[in-house]
Design a protein around this motif. Structure first.
Motif, PDB file in Angstrom:
ATOM      1  N   GLN A   1       0.818  -1.198   0.000  1.00 41.71           N
ATOM      2  CA  GLN A   1       0.000   0.000   0.000  1.00 41.71           C
ATOM      3  C   GLN A   1       0.859   1.257   0.000  1.00 41.71           C
ATOM      4  OE1 GLN A   1      -2.450  -0.320   3.543  1.00 41.71           O
ATOM      5  NE2 GLN A   1      -4.126  -1.140   2.321  1.00 41.71           N
TER       6      GLN A   1
ATOM      7  N   THR B   1      -5.493   6.208   0.158  1.00 40.65           N
ATOM      8  CA  THR B   1      -4.682   4.999   0.205  1.00 40.65           C
ATOM      9  C   THR B   1      -4.926   4.182  -1.051  1.00 40.65           C
ATOM     10  OG1 THR B   1      -4.842   4.934   2.616  1.00 40.65           O
ATOM     11  CG2 THR B   1      -4.191   2.881   1.516  1.00 40.65           C
ATOM     12  N   TRP B   2      -3.847   3.642  -1.608  1.00 40.86           N
ATOM     13  CA  TRP B   2      -3.924   2.771  -2.775  1.00 40.86           C
ATOM     14  C   TRP B   2      -3.285   1.438  -2.430  1.00 40.86           C
ATOM     15  CZ3 TRP B   2      -2.521   7.832  -2.844  1.00 40.86           C
ATOM     16  CH2 TRP B   2      -3.369   8.706  -3.548  1.00 40.86           C
ATOM     17  N   THR B   3      -3.905   0.369  -2.901  1.00 44.39           N
ATOM     18  CA  THR B   3      -3.392  -0.982  -2.700  1.00 44.39           C
ATOM     19  C   THR B   3      -2.926  -1.518  -4.041  1.00 44.39           C
ATOM     20  OG1 THR B   3      -4.926  -1.323  -0.874  1.00 44.39           O
ATOM     21  CG2 THR B   3      -3.976  -3.295  -1.880  1.00 44.39           C
TER      22      THR B   3
ATOM     23  N   ARG C   1       0.026   5.393   1.036  1.00 45.52           N
ATOM     24  CA  ARG C   1      -0.949   6.383   1.496  1.00 45.52           C
ATOM     25  C   ARG C   1      -0.294   7.754   1.400  1.00 45.52           C
ATOM     26  NH1 ARG C   1      -2.678   9.435   5.742  1.00 45.52           N
ATOM     27  NH2 ARG C   1      -1.117   8.771   7.232  1.00 45.52           N
TER      28      ARG C   1
END
Length: 146
Positions: free
Chosen positions: A3, A10-12, A5
């Motif tokens: 991840q 937040t990006w996964t 942030r």
């Protein structure tokens, strides 16, 4: 899980794959391919010392190329950004690699100042950056990548 942030977003990433090249040099280069929704995004930097094996990466110091960081975060935000990790006086993002289930963990936290001219964020405060990437080590090249 991998991840990133920045501020309140937040990006996964489905996967992270680390390739290191110039491994015979005292300072090696690396590229990290991140799979985000079927799109490959990149992060890059250097690692000291140049690793002779995947195990030698554990504890090595990595420095993130800030242009690559700006490109990655800009692609995720879908707008331009220029970040200054740890403030404009420091303007660097460096940390040590740790072991992870897939290979190595790239993890760092920093308060980032940013270029106000670009109007990337709707406030005038530094933003928090949290990087926590679990990467498979896909290749170590003694010289350039093939």
């Amino acid at each position: 899980m991998s991840q990133l942030r920045i501020a309140d977003q937040t990006w996964t990433f489905a996967s992270a794959s680390l390739t290191v090249y110039h491994c015979l040099a005292p300072e090696a280069d690396w590229n990290l391919a991140l799979d985000h929704a079927g799109q490959t995004l990149w992060l890059a930097g250097t690692v000291i010392p140049g690793p002779s094996s995947p195990e030698a990466l554990i504890g090595a110091e990595v420095v993130v190329d800030l242009r690559a960081l700006d490109e990655l975060v800009g692609a995720l935000l879908d707008r331009p950004v220029t970040l200054y990790p740890n403030g404009q006086d420091v303007c660097a993002l460096a940390f040590r690699l740790a072991p992870s289930p897939r290979g190595v963990r790239l993890a760092a936290n920093a308060r980032c100042d940013w270029d106000r001219y670009l109007e990337t964020f709707d406030h005038d405060q530094p933003v928090a950056l949290e990087l926590d990437l679990d990467a498979a080590v896909t290749a170590l090249y003694p010289g350039n990548m093939p």
